[in-house]
Scaffold this motif. Structure first.
Motif, PDB file in Angstrom:
ATOM      1  N   ALA A  74     -43.733  -9.456 -12.451  1.00 56.27           N
ATOM      2  CA  ALA A  74     -43.922  -8.014 -12.624  1.00 56.27           C
ATOM      3  C   ALA A  74     -45.359  -7.653 -12.975  1.00 56.27           C
ATOM      4  CB  ALA A  74     -42.969  -7.486 -13.701  1.00 56.27           C
ATOM      5  N   GLN A  75     -45.814  -6.557 -12.394  1.00 61.14           N
ATOM      6  CA  GLN A  75     -47.144  -6.019 -12.672  1.00 61.14           C
ATOM      7  C   GLN A  75     -47.054  -4.497 -12.716  1.00 61.14           C
ATOM      8  OE1 GLN A  75     -49.827  -7.127  -9.508  1.00 61.14           O
ATOM      9  NE2 GLN A  75     -48.485  -6.386  -7.913  1.00 61.14           N
ATOM     10  N   GLN A  76     -48.079  -3.880 -13.276  1.00 60.54           N
ATOM     11  CA  GLN A  76     -48.120  -2.423 -13.381  1.00 60.54           C
ATOM     12  C   GLN A  76     -49.093  -1.861 -12.355  1.00 60.54           C
ATOM     13  OE1 GLN A  76     -49.032  -0.969 -17.317  1.00 60.54           O
ATOM     14  NE2 GLN A  76     -48.525   1.142 -16.786  1.00 60.54           N
ATOM     15  N   VAL A  77     -48.760  -0.707 -11.818  1.00 59.24           N
ATOM     16  CA  VAL A  77     -49.636  -0.013 -10.877  1.00 59.24           C
ATOM     17  C   VAL A  77     -50.983   0.246 -11.544  1.00 59.24           C
ATOM     18  CG1 VAL A  77     -49.972   2.120  -9.557  1.00 59.24           C
ATOM     19  CG2 VAL A  77     -47.694   1.113  -9.717  1.00 59.24           C
ATOM     20  N   SER A  78     -52.063   0.066 -10.788  1.00 56.41           N
ATOM     21  CA  SER A  78     -53.404   0.374 -11.286  1.00 56.41           C
ATOM     22  C   SER A  78     -54.043   1.427 -10.382  1.00 56.41           C
ATOM     23  CB  SER A  78     -54.271  -0.886 -11.305  1.00 56.41           C
ATOM     24  OG  SER A  78     -54.634  -1.258  -9.994  1.00 56.41           O
ATOM     25  N   ARG A  79     -55.067   2.079 -10.885  1.00 60.79           N
ATOM     26  CA  ARG A  79     -55.780   3.094 -10.086  1.00 60.79           C
ATOM     27  C   ARG A  79     -56.398   2.470  -8.836  1.00 60.79           C
ATOM     28  NH1 ARG A  79     -56.899   7.935 -12.408  1.00 60.79           N
ATOM     29  NH2 ARG A  79     -59.030   8.048 -11.615  1.00 60.79           N
ATOM     30  N   GLN A  80     -56.769   1.191  -8.905  1.00 62.72           N
ATOM     31  CA  GLN A  80     -57.360   0.503  -7.753  1.00 62.72           C
ATOM     32  C   GLN A  80     -56.357   0.336  -6.615  1.00 62.72           C
ATOM     33  OE1 GLN A  80     -57.513  -0.692 -10.959  1.00 62.72           O
ATOM     34  NE2 GLN A  80     -59.645  -0.188 -11.387  1.00 62.72           N
ATOM     35  N   PRO A 104     -56.106   8.536  -8.241  1.00 66.18           N
ATOM     36  CA  PRO A 104     -57.504   8.968  -8.375  1.00 66.18           C
ATOM     37  C   PRO A 104     -57.946   9.838  -7.194  1.00 66.18           C
ATOM     38  CG  PRO A 104     -57.415   6.689  -7.653  1.00 66.18           C
ATOM     39  CD  PRO A 104     -55.996   7.121  -7.891  1.00 66.18           C
ATOM     40  N   ARG A 105     -59.045  10.560  -7.380  1.00 68.37           N
ATOM     41  CA  ARG A 105     -59.566  11.444  -6.326  1.00 68.37           C
ATOM     42  C   ARG A 105     -59.937  10.690  -5.059  1.00 68.37           C
ATOM     43  NH1 ARG A 105     -63.133  14.210 -10.281  1.00 68.37           N
ATOM     44  NH2 ARG A 105     -61.760  15.690 -11.297  1.00 68.37           N
ATOM     45  N   ASN A 106     -60.381   9.446  -5.210  1.00 70.10           N
ATOM     46  CA  ASN A 106     -60.829   8.679  -4.040  1.00 70.10           C
ATOM     47  C   ASN A 106     -59.694   7.903  -3.369  1.00 70.10           C
ATOM     48  OD1 ASN A 106     -60.464   6.756  -6.080  1.00 70.10           O
ATOM     49  ND2 ASN A 106     -62.145   5.469  -5.346  1.00 70.10           N
ATOM     50  N   ALA A 107     -58.450   8.238  -3.711  1.00 68.08           N
ATOM     51  CA  ALA A 107     -57.293   7.531  -3.144  1.00 68.08           C
ATOM     52  C   ALA A 107     -57.281   7.634  -1.621  1.00 68.08           C
ATOM     53  CB  ALA A 107     -56.008   8.109  -3.702  1.00 68.08           C
ATOM     54  N   THR A 108     -56.990   6.520  -0.980  1.00 70.99           N
ATOM     55  CA  THR A 108     -56.870   6.492   0.481  1.00 70.99           C
ATOM     56  C   THR A 108     -55.447   6.153   0.910  1.00 70.99           C
ATOM     57  OG1 THR A 108     -57.634   4.196   0.446  1.00 70.99           O
ATOM     58  CG2 THR A 108     -59.296   5.907   0.894  1.00 70.99           C
ATOM     59  N   ALA A 109     -54.638   5.642   0.005  1.00 72.16           N
ATOM     60  CA  ALA A 109     -53.259   5.269   0.330  1.00 72.16           C
ATOM     61  C   ALA A 109     -52.398   6.509   0.545  1.00 72.16           C
ATOM     62  CB  ALA A 109     -52.658   4.429  -0.793  1.00 72.16           C
ATOM     63  N   GLU A 110     -51.465   6.396   1.476  1.00 73.70           N
ATOM     64  CA  GLU A 110     -50.447   7.424   1.642  1.00 73.70           C
ATOM     65  C   GLU A 110     -49.363   7.136   0.605  1.00 73.70           C
ATOM     66  OE1 GLU A 110     -48.371   9.398   5.373  1.00 73.70           O
ATOM     67  OE2 GLU A 110     -47.661   7.340   5.074  1.00 73.70           O
ATOM     68  N   VAL A 111     -49.084   8.103  -0.260  1.00 73.54           N
ATOM     69  CA  VAL A 111     -48.111   7.934  -1.334  1.00 73.54           C
ATOM     70  C   VAL A 111     -46.889   8.778  -0.994  1.00 73.54           C
ATOM     71  CG1 VAL A 111     -47.687   8.183  -3.808  1.00 73.54           C
ATOM     72  CG2 VAL A 111     -49.979   7.592  -2.997  1.00 73.54           C
ATOM     73  N   ARG A 112     -45.739   8.096  -0.830  1.00 74.59           N
ATOM     74  CA  ARG A 112     -44.517   8.798  -0.425  1.00 74.59           C
ATOM     75  C   ARG A 112     -43.295   8.176  -1.077  1.00 74.59           C
ATOM     76  NH1 ARG A 112     -44.430   9.358   6.120  1.00 74.59           N
ATOM     77  NH2 ARG A 112     -42.244   9.829   5.690  1.00 74.59           N
ATOM     78  N   LEU A 113     -42.228   8.962  -1.115  1.00 75.59           N
ATOM     79  CA  LEU A 113     -40.918   8.451  -1.469  1.00 75.59           C
ATOM     80  C   LEU A 113     -40.490   7.532  -0.327  1.00 75.59           C
ATOM     81  CD1 LEU A 113     -38.474   8.756  -3.470  1.00 75.59           C
ATOM     82  CD2 LEU A 113     -37.606  10.474  -1.870  1.00 75.59           C
ATOM     83  N   TRP A 114     -40.084   6.300  -0.632  1.00 81.48           N
ATOM     84  CA  TRP A 114     -39.727   5.353   0.420  1.00 81.48           C
ATOM     85  C   TRP A 114     -38.616   5.912   1.310  1.00 81.48           C
ATOM     86  CZ3 TRP A 114     -38.107  -0.440  -0.553  1.00 81.48           C
ATOM     87  CH2 TRP A 114     -38.271  -1.168   0.629  1.00 81.48           C
ATOM     88  N   GLY A 115     -37.650   6.558   0.702  1.00 78.21           N
ATOM     89  CA  GLY A 115     -36.542   7.143   1.454  1.00 78.21           C
ATOM     90  C   GLY A 115     -36.961   8.250   2.401  1.00 78.21           C
ATOM     91  N   SER A 116     -38.162   8.797   2.231  1.00 79.42           N
ATOM     92  CA  SER A 116     -38.630   9.879   3.101  1.00 79.42           C
ATOM     93  C   SER A 116     -38.814   9.416   4.549  1.00 79.42           C
ATOM     94  CB  SER A 116     -39.934  10.490   2.573  1.00 79.42           C
ATOM     95  OG  SER A 116     -41.018   9.585   2.749  1.00 79.42           O
ATOM     96  N   TYR A 117     -38.854   8.117   4.767  1.00 78.48           N
ATOM     97  CA  TYR A 117     -38.973   7.604   6.128  1.00 78.48           C
ATOM     98  C   TYR A 117     -37.636   7.617   6.857  1.00 78.48           C
ATOM     99  CZ  TYR A 117     -43.688   6.133   5.085  1.00 78.48           C
ATOM    100  OH  TYR A 117     -45.023   6.131   4.763  1.00 78.48           O
ATOM    101  N   LEU A 118     -36.539   7.916   6.131  1.00 79.48           N
ATOM    102  CA  LEU A 118     -35.224   7.920   6.777  1.00 79.48           C
ATOM    103  C   LEU A 118     -34.379   9.119   6.371  1.00 79.48           C
ATOM    104  CD1 LEU A 118     -33.274   6.357   8.646  1.00 79.48           C
ATOM    105  CD2 LEU A 118     -32.443   5.163   6.606  1.00 79.48           C
ATOM    106  N   ASP A 119     -33.872   9.120   5.145  1.00 84.00           N
ATOM    107  CA  ASP A 119     -32.907  10.147   4.737  1.00 84.00           C
ATOM    108  C   ASP A 119     -33.346  10.972   3.531  1.00 84.00           C
ATOM    109  OD1 ASP A 119     -32.590   8.306   2.683  1.00 84.00           O
ATOM    110  OD2 ASP A 119     -30.589   7.667   3.311  1.00 84.00           O
ATOM    111  N   GLY A 120     -34.541  10.696   3.003  1.00 87.40           N
ATOM    112  CA  GLY A 120     -35.057  11.449   1.872  1.00 87.40           C
ATOM    113  C   GLY A 120     -34.415  11.128   0.542  1.00 87.40           C
ATOM    114  N   LYS A 121     -33.575  10.091   0.498  1.00 84.35           N
ATOM    115  CA  LYS A 121     -32.872   9.754  -0.738  1.00 84.35           C
ATOM    116  C   LYS A 121     -33.689   8.816  -1.613  1.00 84.35           C
ATOM    117  CE  LYS A 121     -28.237  10.401   1.061  1.00 84.35           C
ATOM    118  NZ  LYS A 121     -26.951   9.745   1.341  1.00 84.35           N
ATOM    119  N   ALA A 122     -33.434   8.910  -2.897  1.00 83.52           N
ATOM    120  CA  ALA A 122     -34.031   7.995  -3.870  1.00 83.52           C
ATOM    121  C   ALA A 122     -33.208   6.711  -3.913  1.00 83.52           C
ATOM    122  CB  ALA A 122     -34.047   8.640  -5.250  1.00 83.52           C
TER     123      ALA A 122
END
Length: 155
Positions: free
Chosen positions: A69-75, A99-117
């Motif tokens: 296990a690890q924790q999400v970092s700003r990097q 962060p402001r310089n974020a380049t990653a697309e941040v989405r709910l994983w379920g948004s790629y199919l049914d929008g469920k958590a």
């Protein structure tokens, strides 16, 4: 450039390590070149192995799992092309530390199919982990279909 993915839940011992393992497995089966890790928005379990029920469920389905296990970092917002949140609370937490310089697309994983958590199975029985596994398989295929294209599903 090959996509890189960070699968995220709260503590990084149940949903996200299972999601990481399943997405790696599905991508390998489809012949997709992709880098995948997982992390938690909270640091409760940093350094711990996945929950034994997560490991048992993956093994039951022949999915290799090896994680600490690890924790999400700003990097992470610039290291990965995609950050997939397991539920809305973790999506909000990610948006709050993004962060402001974020380049990653941040989405709910379920948004790629049914929008469920993906519900947290931690306080329930093994059936909850099986449900998480089934969602991870569906969401892995939906994510790969959208991100790397449907042509890989025929390999």
């Amino acid at each position: 450039m090959a996509p890189s993915v960070l699968v995220v839940c709260l503590g990084n011992i149940c949903r996200s390590p299972m999601g990481e393992a399943v997405l790696k497995h599905v991508a390998k089966e489809r012949g997709v070149d992709i880098h995948i890790e997982s992390a938690g928005t909270a640091g409760y379990h940093v350094g711990d192995e996945p929950d034994e029920r997560t490991v048992a469920t993956c093994k039951k389905h022949g999915v290799p799992i090896d994680h600490e296990a690890q924790q999400v970092s700003r990097q992470d917002f610039t290291r990965f092309t995609h950050i997939l949140a397991s539920d809305e609370a973790n999506l909000r937490a990610l948006e709050n530390i993004k962060p402001r310089n974020a380049t990653a697309e941040v989405r709910l994983w379920g948004s790629y199919l049914d929008g469920k958590a993906i519900p947290d199975p931690y306080y329930g029985g093994i059936n909850g982990f099986e449900q998480v596994y089934q969602q991870c398989v569906k969401y892995s295929n939906a994510f790969l279909d959208e991100v790397v294209g449907k042509e890989t599903s025929n390999l």
